[in-house]
Scaffold this motif. Sequence first.
Motif, PDB file in Angstrom:
ATOM      1  N   UNK A  99      50.084  27.265  48.132  1.00 31.96           N
ATOM      2  CA  UNK A  99      48.726  26.763  47.913  1.00 31.96           C
ATOM      3  C   UNK A  99      47.723  27.912  47.891  1.00 31.96           C
ATOM      4  N   UNK A 100      47.882  28.883  48.776  1.00 30.95           N
ATOM      5  CA  UNK A 100      47.000  30.046  48.797  1.00 30.95           C
ATOM      6  C   UNK A 100      47.117  30.818  47.489  1.00 30.95           C
ATOM      7  N   UNK A 101      48.331  31.002  47.001  1.00 26.69           N
ATOM      8  CA  UNK A 101      48.527  31.709  45.731  1.00 26.69           C
ATOM      9  C   UNK A 101      47.813  30.987  44.593  1.00 26.69           C
ATOM     10  N   UNK A 102      47.931  29.666  44.554  1.00 27.45           N
ATOM     11  CA  UNK A 102      47.255  28.883  43.523  1.00 27.45           C
ATOM     12  C   UNK A 102      45.737  29.005  43.650  1.00 27.45           C
ATOM     13  N   UNK A 104      44.101  31.506  44.898  1.00 26.06           N
ATOM     14  CA  UNK A 104      43.709  32.853  44.484  1.00 26.06           C
ATOM     15  C   UNK A 104      43.596  32.942  42.968  1.00 26.06           C
ATOM     16  N   UNK A 105      44.537  32.320  42.265  1.00 25.12           N
ATOM     17  CA  UNK A 105      44.478  32.304  40.800  1.00 25.12           C
ATOM     18  C   UNK A 105      43.207  31.595  40.337  1.00 25.12           C
ATOM     19  N   UNK A 106      42.919  30.448  40.938  1.00 18.29           N
ATOM     20  CA  UNK A 106      41.715  29.698  40.579  1.00 18.29           C
ATOM     21  C   UNK A 106      40.449  30.486  40.911  1.00 18.29           C
ATOM     22  N   UNK A 107      40.435  31.194  42.043  1.00 12.34           N
ATOM     23  CA  UNK A 107      39.287  31.997  42.430  1.00 12.34           C
ATOM     24  C   UNK A 107      39.050  33.119  41.426  1.00 12.34           C
ATOM     25  N   UNK A 112      35.863  35.358  37.040  1.00  8.13           N
ATOM     26  CA  UNK A 112      35.764  35.854  35.667  1.00  8.13           C
ATOM     27  C   UNK A 112      34.724  35.062  34.878  1.00  8.13           C
ATOM     28  N   UNK A 113      34.714  33.752  35.046  1.00  8.61           N
ATOM     29  CA  UNK A 113      33.720  32.912  34.365  1.00  8.61           C
ATOM     30  C   UNK A 113      32.325  33.241  34.875  1.00  8.61           C
TER      31      UNK A 113
END
Length: 158
Positions: A99-102, A104-107, A112-113
């Motif tokens: 969940x943390x890895x996911x 981090x990807x979303x963050x 970037x946006x």
Amino acid sequence: MTSSYELSDDLPVYVISVAAQLSGMHPQTLRAYDRLGLVSPGRSAGRGRRYSMRDILALREIQRLSQEEGVNLSGIKLILDRHRELEQARRLVAELHAEIAQLRVELESTRAVAARLAELRRGGGDTRSGLVPVRSTRVAVWEPMTGPSGSGQPRGDK
């Protein structure tokens, strides 16, 4: 590929006589361990005990702790309970790491946006930079009057 014929280690399939033979114990010993809560075999429709491979491995570990390590049954129960808790905690930690890895990807995607939006805002009213102010909600749809590949043939109505 999983087949419906493949057996899980948790599937209770062994009757007590087979489980006793596989674990090297007497069936009465297995019944006593069930009563003490050291193992919890599944039950058939007729209420007969059904042991899984995981149960048989636990029975072997109980036997090893008792005979080789000299641990009494109360101690064995504590050891097995702590082992189950540890395994449950390990599964939870693995889920949390995923969940943390996911997150981090979303963050990173959100950052970037946000950076792109900040860059576009700094650009001011320059519409060539990518943002176009929307002042109307009308939509116009354009379809060419010729057929595919520019054949020059008019298209018919659909």
